[in-house]
Design a protein around this motif. Structure first.
Motif, mmCIF file in Angstrom:
data_model
loop_
_atom_site.group_PDB
_atom_site.id
_atom_site.type_symbol
_atom_site.label_atom_id
_atom_site.label_comp_id
_atom_site.label_asym_id
_atom_site.label_seq_id
_atom_site.Cartn_x
_atom_site.Cartn_y
_atom_site.Cartn_z
ATOM 1 N N GLN B 230 0.845 -1.199 0.000
ATOM 2 C CA GLN B 230 0.000 0.000 0.000
ATOM 3 C C GLN B 230 0.878 1.247 0.000
ATOM 4 O OE1 GLN B 230 -2.625 -0.116 3.347
ATOM 5 N NE2 GLN B 230 -3.608 -2.004 2.611
ATOM 6 N N TYR B 231 1.952 1.136 0.748
ATOM 7 C CA TYR B 231 2.863 2.265 0.874
ATOM 8 C C TYR B 231 3.529 2.536 -0.476
ATOM 9 C CZ TYR B 231 6.568 5.121 2.943
ATOM 10 O OH TYR B 231 7.409 6.138 3.288
ATOM 11 N N ALA B 232 3.922 1.453 -1.152
ATOM 12 C CA ALA B 232 4.610 1.586 -2.431
ATOM 13 C C ALA B 232 3.715 2.263 -3.467
ATOM 14 C CB ALA B 232 5.054 0.214 -2.920
ATOM 15 N N ASP B 233 2.409 2.066 -3.389
ATOM 16 C CA ASP B 233 1.473 2.692 -4.311
ATOM 17 C C ASP B 233 1.595 4.208 -4.284
ATOM 18 O OD1 ASP B 233 0.612 0.244 -4.941
ATOM 19 O OD2 ASP B 233 -1.253 0.322 -3.769
ATOM 20 N N ALA B 234 1.961 4.737 -3.129
ATOM 21 C CA ALA B 234 1.996 6.185 -2.977
ATOM 22 C C ALA B 234 3.216 6.782 -3.687
ATOM 23 C CB ALA B 234 2.022 6.560 -1.505
ATOM 24 N N GLY B 235 4.202 5.973 -4.049
ATOM 25 C CA GLY B 235 5.378 6.514 -4.726
ATOM 26 C C GLY B 235 6.626 5.728 -4.382
ATOM 27 N N GLN B 236 7.747 6.234 -4.792
ATOM 28 C CA GLN B 236 9.013 5.569 -4.552
ATOM 29 C C GLN B 236 9.644 6.102 -3.269
ATOM 30 O OE1 GLN B 236 10.873 3.040 -6.203
ATOM 31 N NE2 GLN B 236 12.019 3.311 -4.299
ATOM 32 N N LEU B 237 10.201 5.176 -2.456
ATOM 33 C CA LEU B 237 10.864 5.589 -1.217
ATOM 34 C C LEU B 237 12.358 5.785 -1.486
ATOM 35 C CD1 LEU B 237 10.568 6.007 1.877
ATOM 36 C CD2 LEU B 237 11.251 3.624 2.119
ATOM 37 N N LEU B 238 12.874 6.920 -1.070
ATOM 38 C CA LEU B 238 14.300 7.199 -1.244
ATOM 39 C C LEU B 238 14.965 7.337 0.123
ATOM 40 C CD1 LEU B 238 14.211 9.991 -3.987
ATOM 41 C CD2 LEU B 238 14.675 7.541 -4.309
ATOM 42 N N GLU B 239 16.185 6.793 0.199
ATOM 43 C CA GLU B 239 16.980 7.040 1.396
ATOM 44 C C GLU B 239 18.017 8.092 1.046
ATOM 45 O OE1 GLU B 239 18.187 4.228 4.861
ATOM 46 O OE2 GLU B 239 19.664 3.957 3.264
ATOM 47 N N ILE B 240 18.132 9.126 1.865
ATOM 48 C CA ILE B 240 18.983 10.266 1.520
ATOM 49 C C ILE B 240 19.979 10.523 2.629
ATOM 50 C CG2 ILE B 240 19.002 12.756 1.025
ATOM 51 C CD1 ILE B 240 15.844 12.098 0.347
ATOM 52 N N GLU B 241 21.276 10.644 2.244
ATOM 53 C CA GLU B 241 22.298 11.091 3.181
ATOM 54 C C GLU B 241 22.700 12.481 2.773
ATOM 55 O OE1 GLU B 241 25.855 8.803 4.519
ATOM 56 O OE2 GLU B 241 24.681 7.119 3.685
ATOM 57 N N PHE B 262 15.325 9.098 9.622
ATOM 58 C CA PHE B 262 15.542 7.709 10.022
ATOM 59 C C PHE B 262 17.000 7.562 10.418
ATOM 60 C CE2 PHE B 262 12.196 4.517 9.295
ATOM 61 C CZ PHE B 262 11.159 5.385 9.018
ATOM 62 N N GLY B 263 17.280 7.621 11.684
ATOM 63 C CA GLY B 263 18.667 7.527 12.140
ATOM 64 C C GLY B 263 19.464 8.710 11.608
ATOM 65 N N THR B 264 20.537 8.405 10.813
ATOM 66 C CA THR B 264 21.373 9.488 10.280
ATOM 67 C C THR B 264 20.966 9.832 8.867
ATOM 68 O OG1 THR B 264 22.961 7.869 9.493
ATOM 69 C CG2 THR B 264 23.347 8.798 11.688
ATOM 70 N N THR B 265 19.840 9.277 8.394
ATOM 71 C CA THR B 265 19.399 9.526 7.013
ATOM 72 C C THR B 265 17.980 10.091 7.006
ATOM 73 O OG1 THR B 265 18.379 7.365 6.703
ATOM 74 C CG2 THR B 265 20.749 7.515 6.255
ATOM 75 N N LEU B 266 17.557 10.502 5.806
ATOM 76 C CA LEU B 266 16.161 10.897 5.619
ATOM 77 C C LEU B 266 15.487 9.868 4.717
ATOM 78 C CD1 LEU B 266 16.486 14.725 4.793
ATOM 79 C CD2 LEU B 266 15.960 13.669 7.003
ATOM 80 N N HIS B 267 14.216 9.602 4.981
ATOM 81 C CA HIS B 267 13.410 8.799 4.056
ATOM 82 C C HIS B 267 12.361 9.720 3.457
ATOM 83 C CE1 HIS B 267 14.304 4.483 5.725
ATOM 84 N NE2 HIS B 267 15.395 5.171 5.408
ATOM 85 N N ALA B 268 12.291 9.743 2.125
ATOM 86 C CA ALA B 268 11.317 10.611 1.461
ATOM 87 C C ALA B 268 10.554 9.818 0.408
ATOM 88 C CB ALA B 268 12.029 11.793 0.806
ATOM 89 N N VAL B 269 9.275 10.153 0.255
ATOM 90 C CA VAL B 269 8.462 9.491 -0.769
ATOM 91 C C VAL B 269 8.322 10.457 -1.961
ATOM 92 C CG1 VAL B 269 6.242 8.443 -1.313
ATOM 93 C CG2 VAL B 269 7.211 8.233 0.986
ATOM 94 N N SER B 299 10.267 -0.273 4.893
ATOM 95 C CA SER B 299 10.153 -1.196 6.024
ATOM 96 C C SER B 299 8.829 -0.899 6.713
ATOM 97 C CB SER B 299 11.293 -0.961 7.001
ATOM 98 O OG SER B 299 11.139 0.323 7.588
ATOM 99 N N LEU B 300 8.462 -1.740 7.661
ATOM 100 C CA LEU B 300 7.228 -1.498 8.417
ATOM 101 C C LEU B 300 7.313 -0.165 9.157
ATOM 102 C CD1 LEU B 300 6.026 -4.805 10.047
ATOM 103 C CD2 LEU B 300 4.820 -3.339 8.425
ATOM 104 N N GLU B 301 8.535 0.166 9.550
ATOM 105 C CA GLU B 301 8.711 1.415 10.272
ATOM 106 C C GLU B 301 8.326 2.606 9.391
ATOM 107 O OE1 GLU B 301 12.370 1.533 12.312
ATOM 108 O OE2 GLU B 301 11.959 3.449 13.271
#
Lengths: 377, 319
Positions: B230-241, B262-269, B299-301
């Protein structure tokens, strides 16, 4: 009701109690210790009042009076004074509790048929002892005075047999020596039963609340009644064992044996324990922690002990306070216990108290059971 | 005891509400737990997880709504429910001054397990919890992991059909947690329905189905795979440093759909097409050093954080 389940709960409770050394001490050594404490140390008997004598008269008559005092057994001769200024110092430092002052002219007054005066000065800081000693002083002086009157009459008329007089003789029944141990043992017994059963029950339940096992028990099919019985019956047993221990010590150490039926004593104790166990459950329903339960228990102890007649006779209390004592179950139990212990009373005399105790027991158990039910539900 | 398994759902809850004074702990909850599954109840502290479980186990009465456990009504038949379920909470609810065996025997007796059956159950629990050598030890002397397994054993001494575990792994080290989940799989494999609350994401991954709950409300329901899809439907998840991270967060919050630390990174859709390039240029234009931008599987998180943020936004808009 499933008795096997109740049995398991009781067994668990007793196992836990027997494993807790400190608790064991509280349950079984403390009662005996308390009995010794109250039996030996806390005595309301007044003997050996340290007395100083300031005899300003220095006559045969005054010396005779002093001798009478010392022969009575209640007073110990500690010092002879020759100046009134010494009185204050002796009482103030606590070296003596009483000073007997016989003023100059004592013998002279007696001889002339005038009222002679004697003064006793008491240290009133311990009002109970002072009051009782004052009674002894009066008794000794009155006896002395009576002796003189008779002597005078005999001398005037020359005939012995015609002297009229009333010879009042006091006989104390049930406790002829007026020993306070006799009076204290039944009281200590009541107190021990009250403290152990009420407080231990409350603590045992609240402890399970604290560690979360009560919640665990509530999700099992156990009913509130089974839970309540399983948590209280062990302490009923322990209370009865304590009762037996106190009776044994009382009989063998203090030579205070039960005059009436021991069986009746146990039976009525069980009736009283309904009240204390019920109160224990009640306290557990209003306390979240063991600390709270302990404090709440004291809230019940104090009125019980002060207003039951254990410490002070109910008859001496102000009228309003006397009314309040009717609401204290311990008051009735104390009367029953003293009745069985000292007078050998049986049910034909004690039944009104027993009825009241039964009423208290049933009411308190019912209210507590209802409150307990709500907590579980 | 009737052991006829005639009910359809292990747990069924409709419009369930619990209020404590003015506070609504559980707000019109709807869900069903299928028989034999491991059903996870995921949410932050205070979300209403424990309150819900406590209503199902007969520890609390619902304010409104209804529910069944093993086909029995949670309000009218809670005493009958109690013979069919096992309950274990984070407190482990054992008597520390009793031995391992005594604890098992005590709970067995309370559940009315016969002596003959109890001997078998005791053997099973000691083996399952690996406590055979410790059977005569006082429970208070056991390490936390052992206590936890003993608590599970005691909660199952009467062979319940449904097991409720309320944060069973709280305060337990990672290895013990893993061992404990192995036990849950074993139990579920034997046909027992398990409903477990947690706030550990790795534990949530182990569940057959998950209910995510926040502020007393159900915010998502499904298997871990479904929720991620369901989450993936909303777009692509990117991990950014990026450096500085917080500046990057502020910049992206204006430009993309969803962004979180997320920790030392950002997660963006982002919308899949030009997403990666857009993020780079936006950050660089704002003077942020971009170290790495990479598409990743959610991830579930990620799912959970996004759902909570959505719920918060909706609440703000509503309020």
């Amino acid at each position: 009701m499933n008795w096997r389940r109740i049995g398991k709960l009781m067994k668990k409770e007793l196992l836990q109690t027997l494993r807790d050394r400190r608790l064991l001490g509280v349950l079984f050594l403390a009662p005996v210790f308390q009995l010794f404490l109250f039996g030996y140390a806390v005595s309301t008997d007044v003997n050996h009042v340290a007395t100083a004598v300031y005899d300003a008269d220095r006559t045969a008559a005054s010396r005779q009076l002093v001798e009478r005092f010392m022969r009575s057994g209640y007073f110990d001769y500690r010092a002879a004074l020759d100046h009134p200024a010494q009185i204050d110092h002796l009482l103030n430092t606590g070296k003596v509790q009483m000073v007997l002052h016989i003023p100059r002219g004592f013998a002279n007054d007696l001889q002339r048929g005038r009222t002679a005066q004697v003064q006793s000065i008491m240290d009133g800081t311990d009002s109970t002892t002072a009051g009782i000693a004052a009674g002894y002083v009066e008794g000794v002086v009155r006896a002395y005075a009576a002796g003189i009157s008779v002597e005078r009459l005999v001398r005037a008329r020359g005939v012995v047999s015609s002297v009229p007089g009333i010879d009042a003789r006091l006989r104390v029944w049930y406790n002829p020596e007026l020993k306070s141990v006799q009076f204290m043992v039944p009281g200590v017994l009541c107190m021990i039963l009250l403290i152990i059963t009420m407080m231990m029950t409350a603590l045992a339940i609240v402890k399970e609340k604290e560690i979360g096992t009560l919640e665990q028990l509530i999700v099992t099919p156990i009913t509130a009644t089974e839970l309540m019985l399983g948590k209280t019956l062990p302490f009923l047993l322990i209370g009865l064992v304590d009762l037996a221990a106190v009776l044994l010590v009382a009989a063998h150490v203090f030579h205070v044996a039960v005059a009436g039926s021991v069986l009746l004593l146990f039976a009525i104790s069980i009736l009283f324990l309904m009240t204390t166990l019920g109160l224990g459950i009640f306290i557990s329903t209003i306390s979240k922690t063991q600390h709270e339960a302990t404090l709440t228990s004291f809230f019940f102890f104090l009125p019980f002990i002060l207003l039951s007649g254990f410490m002070f006779p109910v008859e001496n209390m102000p009228r309003v306070v006397q009314w309040i004592t009717y609401a204290i179950p311990l008051r009735y139990f104390l009367e029953v216990i003293r009745g069985i212990f000292l007078k050998g009373n049986d049910l034909s005399v004690l039944w009104p108290h027993v009825l009241v105790l039964a009423a208290f027991g049933i009411t308190i158990i019912s209210v507590s059971a209802w409150r307990f039910q709500k907590r579980v539900g | 005891m009737s052991n006829v398994l005639t009910y359809e759902h292990a747990v069924e809850v409709r419009e369930l509400v619990k209020r404590f004074g003015a506070f609504t702990a559980v707000d019109r909850l709807d869900f069903t737990v299928k028989r034999g599954e491991i059903f996870g109840f995921l949410g932050p502290n205070g979300a209403g997880k424990s309150t819900t479980i406590r209503m199902l186990c007969g520890l609390l009465l619902p304010t409104a709504g209804r529910g069944t456990v093993a086909g029995l009504d949670i309000i009218r038949e809670s005493e009958r429910i109690k013979t069919r379920i096992g309950y274990m909470s984070q407190k482990f609810s054992l008597y520390e001054d009793l031995t391992v065996e005594e604890n098992i025997a005590f709970y067995g007796g309370i559940y009315g397990v016969s002596d003959a059956r109890l001997a078998e159950r005791k053997a099973w629990i000691l083996e399952m919890a690996n406590l055979a050598d410790r059977r005569h030890s006082l429970t208070g002397e056991l390490a936390v992991g052992w206590k936890q397994r003993l608590a599970l054993g005691c909660a199952m001494v009467h062979e319940p059909e449904i097991l409720f575990l309320d944060e069973p792994t709280g305060g337990v080290d990672p290895i013990s947690r893993r061992n404990f989940w192995d036990l849950i799989f074993t139990v579920a494999g034997a046909g027992v329905t398990v409903m477990v609350t947690t706030h550990y994401m790795d534990e949530a991954e182990h569940c057959d189905r998950l209910a995510m709950i926040y502020g007393g409300k159900l915010i998502a329901l499904g298997s871990p795979a479904e929720l991620k899809a369901q989450y993936a439907d909303a777009g692509q998840l990117l991990e950014i440093e990026a450096d500085p991270l917080m500046r990057a967060l502020d910049v992206l919050a204006e430009a993309v759909h969803d962004v979180a630390v997320f920790g030392t990174t950002l997660h963006a859709v982002v919308h899949a097409a030009r997403g990666e390039a857009m993020v780079r240029t936006t950050l660089e234009r704002a003077g942020v050093a971009v170290r790495r931008v990479e598409p990743i599987a959610p991830s579930l998180e990620d799912v959970f954080v996004r759902l909570i943020e959505q719920a918060d936004r909706q609440r703000e808009e509503a309020g």
